[in-house]
Design a protein around this motif. Structure first.
Motif, short mmCIF file in Angstrom:
data_model
loop_
_atom_site.label_atom_id
_atom_site.label_comp_id
_atom_site.label_asym_id
_atom_site.label_seq_id
_atom_site.Cartn_x
_atom_site.Cartn_y
_atom_site.Cartn_z
N ASN A 1 0.80 -1.23 0.00
CA ASN A 1 0.00 0.00 0.00
C ASN A 1 0.84 1.29 0.00
O ASN A 1 0.34 2.35 0.37
CB ASN A 1 -0.97 0.04 1.19
N THR A 2 2.08 1.19 -0.41
CA THR A 2 2.90 2.40 -0.52
C THR A 2 2.33 3.34 -1.58
O THR A 2 1.91 2.91 -2.65
CB THR A 2 4.35 2.03 -0.89
N GLN A 3 2.34 4.63 -1.26
CA GLN A 3 1.78 5.65 -2.15
C GLN A 3 2.89 6.45 -2.83
O GLN A 3 4.00 6.58 -2.30
CB GLN A 3 0.89 6.61 -1.36
N ASP B 1 3.11 5.04 4.16
CA ASP B 1 4.38 4.84 3.48
C ASP B 1 4.35 5.60 2.16
O ASP B 1 3.42 5.43 1.36
CB ASP B 1 4.63 3.35 3.23
N LEU B 2 5.36 6.43 1.93
CA LEU B 2 5.40 7.29 0.75
C LEU B 2 6.71 7.06 -0.01
O LEU B 2 7.79 7.18 0.58
CB LEU B 2 5.29 8.75 1.16
N PHE B 3 6.60 6.72 -1.30
CA PHE B 3 7.78 6.54 -2.14
C PHE B 3 8.07 7.83 -2.88
O PHE B 3 7.23 8.33 -3.63
CB PHE B 3 7.56 5.40 -3.14
N LYS C 1 8.13 7.41 5.98
CA LYS C 1 6.86 7.54 6.68
C LYS C 1 6.43 9.00 6.60
O LYS C 1 7.16 9.89 7.05
CB LYS C 1 6.99 7.11 8.14
N PHE C 2 5.25 9.22 6.02
CA PHE C 2 4.70 10.57 5.98
C PHE C 2 3.66 10.67 7.08
O PHE C 2 2.74 9.85 7.16
CB PHE C 2 4.06 10.84 4.62
N LEU D 1 4.36 16.75 9.67
CA LEU D 1 5.67 16.88 10.29
C LEU D 1 6.73 16.99 9.20
O LEU D 1 6.90 16.09 8.40
CB LEU D 1 5.95 15.68 11.21
N VAL D 2 7.43 18.12 9.16
CA VAL D 2 8.44 18.37 8.15
C VAL D 2 9.81 18.51 8.81
O VAL D 2 9.91 18.70 10.02
CB VAL D 2 8.12 19.65 7.35
N GLN D 3 10.85 18.42 8.02
CA GLN D 3 12.20 18.53 8.54
C GLN D 3 12.57 20.00 8.74
O GLN D 3 12.49 20.80 7.82
CB GLN D 3 13.19 17.87 7.58
N SER D 4 12.95 20.34 9.97
CA SER D 4 13.34 21.72 10.26
C SER D 4 14.79 21.95 9.83
O SER D 4 15.56 21.01 9.65
CB SER D 4 13.20 22.01 11.76
N GLY D 5 15.13 23.24 9.63
CA GLY D 5 16.50 23.55 9.25
C GLY D 5 16.58 24.57 8.15
O GLY D 5 16.17 25.72 8.31
#
Length: 256
Positions: free
Chosen positions: A137-139, A166-168, A175-176, A201-205
Motif C-alpha cells: 500500500n505504498t503511495q 508509506d510514501l515513495f 513515513k509521511f 511533520l516536516v524537517q526543520s533547518g
C-alpha cells in the motif's frame, strides 16, 4: 525551490474519509493560488480523469504546478505529476514525475507491481532503470492525496493524534505523518467554511523554521478538500488558497 516544496506539500497533506464510499470521482478539479508573502507566486491544479491500464479501469490523477509573472522570471517552475490508481483501493499502479524547478529537472516514470510489492523506476533523463522493494500500500507523491482522503481513520481521529502512510519519493520509502490539531471555521473566497486542521511533520533547518511549520485547513464535509496551506519558512512565509473548483462529488459545506 520554496514554491516547489509548497506544491509538494499541497499534493501530500490533504484529506480523509471512509474508504467504502469514495469522496471523489472523475471530473473533479481544483486550482490553488500560491502566495510568497504579498506576491502572487503561481498556481497548482489537481484533476481526476478516467483511464485504462492492462484492460482495467483506473483513475488518472494529474497534478501541475507553475510560477507566474515576476516569480516566473526569477524562478521558473513547471511541474507535472501523474498517477494511475486502483478505483477501489486507491493504490498506485504507475506514476510520472516530470519537473523543471529553476533549471533542476527530473523525468521519471514508475511502474508498481502490487503483487510482489516492487516498483521499477525509469529515469529518462539519466537513462537508468532501478527496482525497489516497497511496503504494501505504498503511495506515490500524488496518489497519497487521494488515498488519504478516503482513510477510515478520520472517523476516529482526535486532536493530538496522528496518521501516517508509506510514501515513495526520490527512490526511497519514508513515513509521511500528519498530526490532527482540531476544527475551526475559516473565511475563504467561497464564504466561511468549517474545516479540520492538520500539521504535517516536516524537517526543520534550511527551509522550515521548525518541525511543525506547516498548517493545513481541510473542508469538514463529504469532500475533504484542501482550502488553505500555510508554511513558516526560514525566511518569510508561503501560502496556498483554493481559488477554483468543479466536479465535486458531494455538496460543498459552508456556514450560513
Amino acid at each position: 525551490m520554496k514554491k516547489a516544496i509548497l506544491f509538494l506539500l499541497l499534493l501530500t497533506t490533504l484529506s480523509f474519509n471512509s474508504q467504502d464510499d469514495s469522496v471523489f470521482g472523475s471530473g473533479e478539479w481544483f486550482k490553488f493560488r500560491i502566495h510568497y508573502g504579498f506576491v502572487n507566486a503561481g498556481y497548482a491544479t489537481l484533476e481526476v480523469k478516467d483511464a485504462t491500464i492492462n484492460n482495467e479501469k483506473v483513475f488518472h490523477l494529474i497534478g501541475r504546478g507553475y510560477t507566474t509573472g515576476l516569480s516566473r522570471f526569477f524562478f521558473k517552475v513547471e511541474d507535472l505529476y501523474e498517477s494511475y490508481i486502483d478505483r477501489e483501493t486507491f493504490v498506485p499502479y504507475q506514476f510520472v514525475r516530470k519537473i523543471d524547478e529553476g533549471g533542476y529537472t527530473k523525468n521519471q516514470e514508475g511502474f508498481v507491481n502490487v503483487t510482489t510489492n516492487r516498483i521499477v523506476v525509469k529515469d529518462y533523463k539519466h537513462k537508468t532503470e532501478k527496482t525497489f522493494t516497497i511496503p504494501k500500500n505504498t503511495q506515490d507523491i500524488l496518489s497519497a492525496f487521494y488515498y488519504l482522503r478516503n482513510s477510515p481513520i478520520i472517523d476516529k481521529i482526535k486532536p493530538g493524534e496522528s496518521i501516517s502512510i508509506d510514501l515513495f519519493f526520490d527512490d526511497e520509502t519514508t513515513k509521511f505523518k500528519l498530526k490532527f490539531i482540531g476544527r475551526d471555521n475559516i473565511k475563504t473566497k467561497f464564504g466561511t467554511v468549517p474545516t479540520m486542521i492538520f500539521k504535517p511533520l516536516v524537517q526543520s533547518g534550511r527551509v522550515f523554521k521548525e518541525q511543525e511549520s506547516v498548517t493545513v485547513w481541510i473542508s469538514d464535509d463529504g469532500n475533504r478538500i484542501p482550502l488553505r496551506i500555510q508554511a513558516s519558512l526560514a525566511v518569510g512565509s508561503i501560502k496556498a488558497d483554493l481559488d477554483a473548483y468543479k466536479g465535486l462529488k458531494n455538496p460543498f459545506k459552508q456556514k450560513q
